[in-house]
Design a protein around this motif. Structure first.
Motif, PDB file in Angstrom:
ATOM      1  N   SER A 135     -14.217 -12.941  27.328  1.00  0.00           N
ATOM      2  CA  SER A 135     -13.700 -14.289  27.607  1.00  0.00           C
ATOM      3  C   SER A 135     -12.398 -14.540  26.849  1.00  0.00           C
ATOM      4  O   SER A 135     -12.039 -15.673  26.583  1.00  0.00           O
ATOM      5  CB  SER A 135     -14.745 -15.342  27.225  1.00  0.00           C
ATOM      6  N   GLY A 136     -11.704 -13.456  26.486  1.00  0.00           N
ATOM      7  CA  GLY A 136     -10.404 -13.600  25.855  1.00  0.00           C
ATOM      8  C   GLY A 136     -10.450 -13.523  24.343  1.00  0.00           C
ATOM      9  O   GLY A 136     -11.503 -13.308  23.738  1.00  0.00           O
ATOM     10  N   PRO A 137      -9.302 -13.717  23.697  1.00  0.00           N
ATOM     11  CA  PRO A 137      -9.226 -13.622  22.227  1.00  0.00           C
ATOM     12  C   PRO A 137     -10.101 -14.667  21.534  1.00  0.00           C
ATOM     13  O   PRO A 137     -10.298 -15.770  22.044  1.00  0.00           O
ATOM     14  CB  PRO A 137      -7.733 -13.876  21.941  1.00  0.00           C
ATOM     15  N   THR A 157     -10.845 -10.941  14.620  1.00  0.00           N
ATOM     16  CA  THR A 157     -11.350  -9.650  15.088  1.00  0.00           C
ATOM     17  C   THR A 157     -12.001  -8.911  13.928  1.00  0.00           C
ATOM     18  O   THR A 157     -11.492  -8.926  12.800  1.00  0.00           O
ATOM     19  CB  THR A 157     -10.205  -8.791  15.661  1.00  0.00           C
ATOM     20  N   VAL A 158     -13.126  -8.262  14.200  1.00  0.00           N
ATOM     21  CA  VAL A 158     -13.803  -7.449  13.197  1.00  0.00           C
ATOM     22  C   VAL A 158     -13.915  -6.026  13.723  1.00  0.00           C
ATOM     23  O   VAL A 158     -13.885  -5.789  14.937  1.00  0.00           O
ATOM     24  CB  VAL A 158     -15.194  -8.015  12.848  1.00  0.00           C
ATOM     25  N   LEU A 159     -14.067  -5.090  12.803  1.00  0.00           N
ATOM     26  CA  LEU A 159     -14.120  -3.672  13.182  1.00  0.00           C
ATOM     27  C   LEU A 159     -15.046  -2.948  12.224  1.00  0.00           C
ATOM     28  O   LEU A 159     -15.099  -3.257  11.029  1.00  0.00           O
ATOM     29  CB  LEU A 159     -12.713  -3.078  13.120  1.00  0.00           C
ATOM     30  N   THR A 160     -15.776  -1.976  12.756  1.00  0.00           N
ATOM     31  CA  THR A 160     -16.578  -1.109  11.902  1.00  0.00           C
ATOM     32  C   THR A 160     -16.337   0.332  12.297  1.00  0.00           C
ATOM     33  O   THR A 160     -16.151   0.640  13.484  1.00  0.00           O
ATOM     34  CB  THR A 160     -18.074  -1.453  11.987  1.00  0.00           C
ATOM     35  N   HIS A 161     -16.325   1.218  11.292  1.00  0.00           N
ATOM     36  CA  HIS A 161     -16.024   2.621  11.565  1.00  0.00           C
ATOM     37  C   HIS A 161     -16.677   3.506  10.520  1.00  0.00           C
ATOM     38  O   HIS A 161     -16.490   3.311   9.313  1.00  0.00           O
ATOM     39  CB  HIS A 161     -14.511   2.836  11.535  1.00  0.00           C
ATOM     40  N   LEU A 197     -22.243 -17.005  15.683  1.00  0.00           N
ATOM     41  CA  LEU A 197     -20.865 -16.800  16.110  1.00  0.00           C
ATOM     42  C   LEU A 197     -20.862 -16.411  17.586  1.00  0.00           C
ATOM     43  O   LEU A 197     -21.834 -15.831  18.080  1.00  0.00           O
ATOM     44  CB  LEU A 197     -20.193 -15.702  15.288  1.00  0.00           C
ATOM     45  N   THR A 198     -19.760 -16.683  18.275  1.00  0.00           N
ATOM     46  CA  THR A 198     -19.672 -16.387  19.704  1.00  0.00           C
ATOM     47  C   THR A 198     -18.744 -15.198  19.934  1.00  0.00           C
ATOM     48  O   THR A 198     -17.531 -15.302  19.709  1.00  0.00           O
ATOM     49  CB  THR A 198     -19.136 -17.597  20.487  1.00  0.00           C
ATOM     50  N   PRO A 199     -19.276 -14.057  20.372  1.00  0.00           N
ATOM     51  CA  PRO A 199     -18.395 -12.922  20.675  1.00  0.00           C
ATOM     52  C   PRO A 199     -17.621 -13.181  21.968  1.00  0.00           C
ATOM     53  O   PRO A 199     -18.180 -13.677  22.947  1.00  0.00           O
ATOM     54  CB  PRO A 199     -19.373 -11.758  20.845  1.00  0.00           C
ATOM     55  N   ASP A 236     -14.086  -9.363  19.026  1.00  0.00           N
ATOM     56  CA  ASP A 236     -13.465 -10.646  18.726  1.00  0.00           C
ATOM     57  C   ASP A 236     -14.543 -11.720  18.682  1.00  0.00           C
ATOM     58  O   ASP A 236     -15.484 -11.703  19.494  1.00  0.00           O
ATOM     59  CB  ASP A 236     -12.436 -11.021  19.794  1.00  0.00           C
ATOM     60  N   TYR A 237     -14.377 -12.678  17.771  1.00  0.00           N
ATOM     61  CA  TYR A 237     -15.365 -13.744  17.607  1.00  0.00           C
ATOM     62  C   TYR A 237     -14.700 -15.113  17.567  1.00  0.00           C
ATOM     63  O   TYR A 237     -13.607 -15.270  17.026  1.00  0.00           O
ATOM     64  CB  TYR A 237     -16.174 -13.547  16.330  1.00  0.00           C
TER      65      TYR A 237
END
Length: 331
Positions: free
Chosen positions: A112-114, A118-122, A307-309, A328-329
């Motif tokens: 649904s867009g930005p 933004t979060v990231l895991t690696h 939170l809403t992704p 993105d949240y």
């Protein structure tokens, strides 16, 4: 009279021939093995939760790769059509319908867009021979919050130095770390009973309010012929992590990490029953993350509560054996 009777005879003959073809297509004598295989595949998809874990954790192993059972459908259907076995065709369409019911929603783009951040895991992999390449990938990702797993002591210094300009706040506990553009405090280790730290909780204060961020790397699993799917340590750690999340006082919660399991795996229920997957809610496709060269399963997860992704994606491969995943949240 002869001319009048002629077409009637032909019509009757054609009808009889058509009925004969139908009977041949739906004869039980043709395609019996394919029919049985189609029904068994349907039962596995419908009743995967009933496959016991008592012997080699077969249930969890099946659920880890459950989407791939769908590949058997076109094979069965093609063989049934070649055999002109109508019953086998119907038996192949049954698991197709069940598979679409289970996974069809993942094939639709739900972005649904930005969002607000933004979060990231690696899982960067201890054997990563190009950490600088990984750092470039992370800093160009646009993520405001980054969780890394399998970070050795030497690698922690490398990542800390390389990410310092983009992420002024960071914390490393054991072999997991968190880098953030937002302030980080209230750090507490989550004991997974592994002998060293592979999970912690921190408060990250975003411009719109605080978020409890959990970073975790659950124990690895193995598949061997003598012991089956060995996941006992992971399952214990999943329960402990689930307990920590259950007692979290903040309303907004993120869990980032390598959980060594998929959302379908019942053994992760202590976690997945409380949090929802960004990929399932806002992604496009399955988002497989491991192994990097040819991903077969999504074992790297971004989960949330409160939170809403708005988007979820898998990043291109770097020098790790995992692929980074981002979401993105909206706060």
């Amino acid at each position: 009279m002869v001319r009048a009777d002629g077409p009637a005879v032909l019509a009757d003959g054609s009808a009889e021939e058509g009925r004969g073809r139908v009977r041949r297509w739906f004869s039980w004598r043709r395609g019996r093995v394919l029919t049985v295989l189609g029904l068994l595949l349907t039962l596995l998809l419908v009743g995967h939760a009933q496959v016991p874990n008592g012997v080699g954790n077969l249930g969890s192993l099946l659920e880890t790769f459950l989407p791939w059972l769908g590949l058997a459908v076109p094979v069965l259907l093609g063989l049934a059509l070649r055999r002109r076995a109508g019953i086998a065709v119907l038996a192949a369409l049954l698991p197709a319908a069940v598979w679409l019911n289970l996974f069809g929603a993942l094939l639709v783009d739900k972005s649904s867009g930005p969002g607000d951040f933004t979060v990231l895991t690696h899982n960067v992999a201890a054997a990563n021979d190009d950490p600088q390449g990984t750092i470039r990938m992370l800093t160009s990702s646009g993520a405001r919050i980054v969780a890394l797993e399998e970070v050795s002591a030497d690698a922690a210094r490398t990542y800390s130095a390389g990410l310092a300009a983009a992420y002024p706040y960071h914390v490393v506990e054991g072999t997991v770390g968190l880098w953030s553009t937002y302030p980080v405090d209230e750090v507490a280790v989550v004991d997974l009973r592994m002998g060293w730290t592979r999970a912690f909780r921190a408060r990250v204060t975003t411009p719109k309010g605080p978020v409890a961020v959990y970073v975790a790397h659950l124990p690895s699993v193995r598949v061997t012929f003598d012991t089956g799917f060995t996941a006992g340590r992971r399952d214990v750690s999943a329960r402990l992590l689930g307990d920590a999340v259950a007692h979290e006082p903040l309303d907004k919660v993120l869990l980032l990490g390598d959980l060594n399991g998929t959302m379908n795996d019942r053994s992760l229920a202590p976690i997945t029953s409380q949090l929802r997957s960004a990929q399932g809610a806002a992604g496009d496709g399955f988002g497989f993350s491991w192994p990097a060269a040819f991903p077969l399963a999504r074992i790297d997860q971004i989960l949330s509560r409160g939170l809403t992704p708005t988007d979820s994606r898998t990043l291109p491969a770097d020098a790790s054996d995992h692929r980074a995943v981002a979401a993105d949240y909206r706060y």
